[in-house]
Scaffold this motif. Structure first.
Motif, mmCIF file in Angstrom:
data_model
loop_
_atom_site.group_PDB
_atom_site.id
_atom_site.type_symbol
_atom_site.label_atom_id
_atom_site.label_comp_id
_atom_site.label_asym_id
_atom_site.label_seq_id
_atom_site.Cartn_x
_atom_site.Cartn_y
_atom_site.Cartn_z
ATOM 1 N N PRO A 63 39.155 42.786 45.756
ATOM 2 C CA PRO A 63 40.317 42.375 45.672
ATOM 3 C C PRO A 63 41.633 43.177 46.837
ATOM 4 C CG PRO A 63 39.951 43.083 43.565
ATOM 5 C CD PRO A 63 39.211 42.524 44.486
ATOM 6 N N LYS A 64 41.522 44.391 46.557
ATOM 7 C CA LYS A 64 41.742 45.592 47.994
ATOM 8 C C LYS A 64 41.724 45.081 49.190
ATOM 9 C CE LYS A 64 41.468 49.737 45.467
ATOM 10 N NZ LYS A 64 39.982 51.181 44.492
ATOM 11 N N THR A 65 40.969 44.388 49.888
ATOM 12 C CA THR A 65 40.562 43.733 51.208
ATOM 13 C C THR A 65 41.961 42.384 51.222
ATOM 14 O OG1 THR A 65 38.715 44.220 51.175
ATOM 15 C CG2 THR A 65 38.839 43.291 52.877
ATOM 16 N N LYS A 66 41.887 41.968 50.181
ATOM 17 C CA LYS A 66 42.690 40.825 50.099
ATOM 18 C C LYS A 66 42.798 39.849 51.412
ATOM 19 C CE LYS A 66 46.633 44.129 49.628
ATOM 20 N NZ LYS A 66 48.322 43.852 49.606
ATOM 21 N N ALA A 67 40.890 39.721 51.369
ATOM 22 C CA ALA A 67 40.406 38.319 52.455
ATOM 23 C C ALA A 67 40.831 37.310 51.913
ATOM 24 C CB ALA A 67 39.151 39.000 52.343
ATOM 25 N N SER A 68 41.327 36.447 52.221
ATOM 26 C CA SER A 68 42.102 35.244 51.822
ATOM 27 C C SER A 68 41.142 34.099 51.791
ATOM 28 C CB SER A 68 43.590 34.764 52.234
ATOM 29 O OG SER A 68 42.484 34.701 54.467
ATOM 30 N N ALA A 119 31.596 36.968 42.734
ATOM 31 C CA ALA A 119 32.435 37.085 43.072
ATOM 32 C C ALA A 119 33.692 36.479 42.989
ATOM 33 C CB ALA A 119 31.774 35.773 44.177
ATOM 34 N N LYS A 120 33.951 35.588 42.040
ATOM 35 C CA LYS A 120 34.778 35.044 41.684
ATOM 36 C C LYS A 120 36.183 36.089 41.108
ATOM 37 C CE LYS A 120 37.758 31.263 39.653
ATOM 38 N NZ LYS A 120 37.054 29.892 39.295
ATOM 39 N N GLU A 121 35.020 36.686 40.148
ATOM 40 C CA GLU A 121 35.544 37.231 38.701
ATOM 41 C C GLU A 121 35.553 38.872 40.231
ATOM 42 O OE1 GLU A 121 32.831 34.255 36.618
ATOM 43 O OE2 GLU A 121 32.646 35.703 38.632
ATOM 44 N N ILE A 122 35.290 39.043 40.565
ATOM 45 C CA ILE A 122 35.301 40.534 41.027
ATOM 46 C C ILE A 122 36.347 40.167 42.046
ATOM 47 C CG2 ILE A 122 34.731 41.790 43.001
ATOM 48 C CD1 ILE A 122 31.621 41.213 41.915
ATOM 49 N N ASN A 123 36.714 38.840 42.530
ATOM 50 C CA ASN A 123 37.942 38.863 43.956
ATOM 51 C C ASN A 123 39.868 38.675 42.739
ATOM 52 O OD1 ASN A 123 39.534 35.890 45.701
ATOM 53 N ND2 ASN A 123 38.826 38.234 46.475
ATOM 54 N N LEU A 124 39.286 38.973 41.448
ATOM 55 C CA LEU A 124 40.178 38.373 40.479
ATOM 56 C C LEU A 124 40.379 39.551 39.789
ATOM 57 C CD1 LEU A 124 39.664 34.467 39.316
ATOM 58 C CD2 LEU A 124 41.253 35.203 41.087
ATOM 59 N N GLY A 125 39.603 40.302 40.464
ATOM 60 C CA GLY A 125 39.855 41.587 39.378
ATOM 61 C C GLY A 125 39.586 42.003 38.115
ATOM 62 N N VAL A 170 32.901 45.274 41.458
ATOM 63 C CA VAL A 170 33.147 44.844 42.773
ATOM 64 C C VAL A 170 31.069 45.280 43.101
ATOM 65 C CG1 VAL A 170 32.482 45.763 45.889
ATOM 66 C CG2 VAL A 170 34.711 46.041 44.490
ATOM 67 N N ASN A 171 29.753 46.447 42.445
ATOM 68 C CA ASN A 171 28.827 46.949 42.111
ATOM 69 C C ASN A 171 28.859 45.465 41.834
ATOM 70 O OD1 ASN A 171 29.391 47.402 40.371
ATOM 71 N ND2 ASN A 171 28.936 49.822 40.400
ATOM 72 N N THR A 172 29.459 44.681 41.164
ATOM 73 C CA THR A 172 28.075 43.615 40.194
ATOM 74 C C THR A 172 27.907 42.765 40.704
ATOM 75 O OG1 THR A 172 30.310 42.760 39.034
ATOM 76 C CG2 THR A 172 29.067 44.430 38.030
ATOM 77 N N LEU A 173 28.381 42.657 41.852
ATOM 78 C CA LEU A 173 28.076 41.276 43.546
ATOM 79 C C LEU A 173 26.874 40.771 43.428
ATOM 80 C CD1 LEU A 173 29.388 38.964 44.491
ATOM 81 C CD2 LEU A 173 29.086 40.662 46.981
ATOM 82 N N GLY A 174 26.508 39.159 42.814
ATOM 83 C CA GLY A 174 25.116 39.162 43.180
ATOM 84 C C GLY A 174 24.431 39.524 44.623
#
Length: 543
Positions: free
Chosen positions: A125-130, A141-147, A151-155
């Protein structure tokens, strides 16, 4: 024996003849200057793959970077950095074996860690990639993006230096096509760390692993050059030494440059199309892009009223817009999802025909005035003045002027037009800093979801304030419940489009056409109606 000797001699002569022919062909290509002069209608906004949102930026990334796959001339994904792919667990786990001869322009090898870093950076989310929502198919990915998760749990994992593993939340039939899009390309961690906030803002703050390198781009200029990347793993198939690109917002300018033989390509509009349809260099390009009028419900309270939104849509004569104003082959929109996005698995009916809601895109000025007056009364106002923000390209200015004139027929509605450079416009749109604006959406894959999901409640591209629970439910079922059941998935996507149109969540205008003149001496430019339109990897110039 004599027959064998004679056959051998003839075969030898044939080989010599064939070699001579090939030699002549190669000599001809070698003697021809391999420089392509190209025009763009908009400038590059960024070269940070995580932050790019516009076609020009992504198209440049496609030609200067490389991912796991690259699309061929039929838009089928073919292995690029991936030399072997294994799919398991019912389509949820992808194991990629990477090629070992791929390098970055800083000399470092391209490894599995570069993909892990890139994907984590995009969903952070810090990157603010729209456009991070395109990665939501990946586990967490969605859970990480929503905070909600680290981040290291990404598949996405680097099993070894050249073994990449991606785990999805569900089977995704079009996943390989997504992997051919620059948003899914690797990123060099050292370069991002070295340049910090400057990364991707100028050519000198970049590294490359694709067919070309970007040069002469300062971040705001309207001229740049792609030069052949001598460290590219497949450089033998790259024939062009340079691609000089020039931004010309006006097709009159680019057309004149083409006629003067200063460029090899130009887009066409209006009378230019009519004058060149019999030209051997003419191409009527189909595009999966749709232009729409967006009403910002966050900025203008009156736009929260369905009658007002519907009145504005009914006041627009789309046939007149495409036939009399644009005159370039663009067609009136039948909905938000354009043609070319798929067919019913059973009936084979095209999506835009099955989901067609005539009342949402038809012209009926009498009905428009009635709804307009009713809407104003419900809102307790007698008039409304709004600003229509559009880019400063020829076509956008024509459309804006047409809309201004059309909407003036609604009593009490005054539309003021503001035209600004495209890169500034998309920044304003991303910040929700507009009242009414023209937007184009270009699909990156031929599937209705690529359009519909931008209006989901949590989508970073949903900046108009549209929100409908039924719409969200239908999309959720289509992707997360019926992802492996094509017919049921299709039915929910059709229903979602109908909800979007019934609630006039947006005002579709026309499906974009991109008629073009491309010199017949220019060979093997791959055109893709979805995603990044032009791949120059195998392009060449002949006599």
């Amino acid at each position: 024996m004599k027959l064998k000797k004679t056959s051998a001699v003839l075969a030898g002569l044939a080989s010599v003849t064939l070699l001579a022919a090939c030699s002549k062909q190669n000599d001809s290509q070698n003697k021809t200057k391999q420089v392509l002069n190209w025009t763009e209608s908009t400038a590059i906004a960024t070269q940070d793959p995580s932050l790019a949102t516009d076609t020009t930026s992504f198209n440049t990334l496609l030609n200067t970077q490389e991912g796991l796959y690259r699309l061929d001339k039929k838009q089928n994904p073919k292995p690029a950095l991936a030399v072997k792919t294994k799919i398991s667990q019912g389509g949820k786990v992808y194991d990629f074996t990477l090629r070992k001869n791929a390098k970055w322009s800083n000399g470092q090898p391209v490894t599995a860690k570069d993909f892990v870093y890139a994907h984590r950076r995009t969903v952070n989310p810090k990157t603010k990639a729209s456009m991070a929502f395109y990665l939501y198919q990946i586990k967490n990915a969605k859970e990480i993006n929503l905070g909600q998760k680290a981040v290291n749990t990404l598949g996405v994992k680097a099993i070894s230096k050249y073994h990449l593993q991606i785990t999805l939340t569900r089977p995704v039939s079009y996943f390989k096509r997504l992997l051919a899009f620059p948003l899914f390309f690797p990123q060099n961690k050292q370069a991002v760390a070295k340049y910090g906030d400057k990364y991707g803002t100028q050519a000198k703050y970049l590294v490359f692993n694709g067919p070309y390198r970007l040069t002469k781009w300062t971040g705001s200029n309207k001229k740049w050059t792609l030069v052949k990347n001598k460290t590219y793993w497949d450089q033998k198939k790259v024939h062009l030494t340079k691609i000089n690109e020039l931004v010309t917002e006006s097709t009159t300018t680019s057309y004149n440059l083409y006629q003067a033989k200063e460029t090899d390509e130009t887009l066409l509009t209006g009378s230019q199309v009519k004058a060149n349809q019999q030209n051997a260099a003419y191409h009527q390009r189909k595009a999966s892009a749709l232009s729409r009028l967006e009403l910002n419900q966050n900025k203008v309270k009156a736009f929260t009223n369905l009658k007002i939104r519907r009145a504005i849509s009914l006041a627009i004569n789309r046939n007149s817009l495409t036939n009399n104003i644009l005159q370039d082959g663009s067609t009136p929109a039948k909905g938000f999802v354009p043609s070319g996005m798929g067919y019913n698995p059973k009936t084979k009916q095209a999506f835009q025909d099955e989901a067609y809601d005539k009342s949402a895109v038809s012209y009926n000025l009498k009905k428009a005035k009635q709804l307009w007056q009713e809407g104003l009364k419900e809102e307790g106002i007698s008039s409304l003045t709004v600003t229509l923000s559009a880019s400063d390209t020829d076509s956008a200015k024509k459309v804006a002027a047409f809309l201004q004139s059309s909407l003036a027929k609604l009593p009490g509605l005054n539309v003021e037009v503001q035209t600004i450079p495209y890169t500034q416009l998309i920044t304003k749109q991303g910040k929700k800093d507009y009242e009414m604006t023209l937007k184009n959406w270009q699909a990156i894959l031929a599937d209705p979801i690529n359009f519909l999901d931008i209006f989901e409640k949590d989508s970073s591209y949903n900046n108009s304030g549209y929100n409908d629970n039924e719409f969200d439910r239908l999309l959720d079922e289509a992707e997360n419940k019926y992802g492996n059941q094509p017919q049921k998935r299709w039915e929910r996507l059709v229903a979602a489009e109908k909800v979007l149109m019934a609630t006039q969540g947006t005002i579709p205008l026309y499906q974009v056409a991109k008629p073009q003149l491309l010199r017949t001496s220019v060979k093997n430019v791959l055109y893709n109606p979805t995603g990044c339109p032009y791949d120059f990897k195998t392009a060449s110039i002949s006599k």
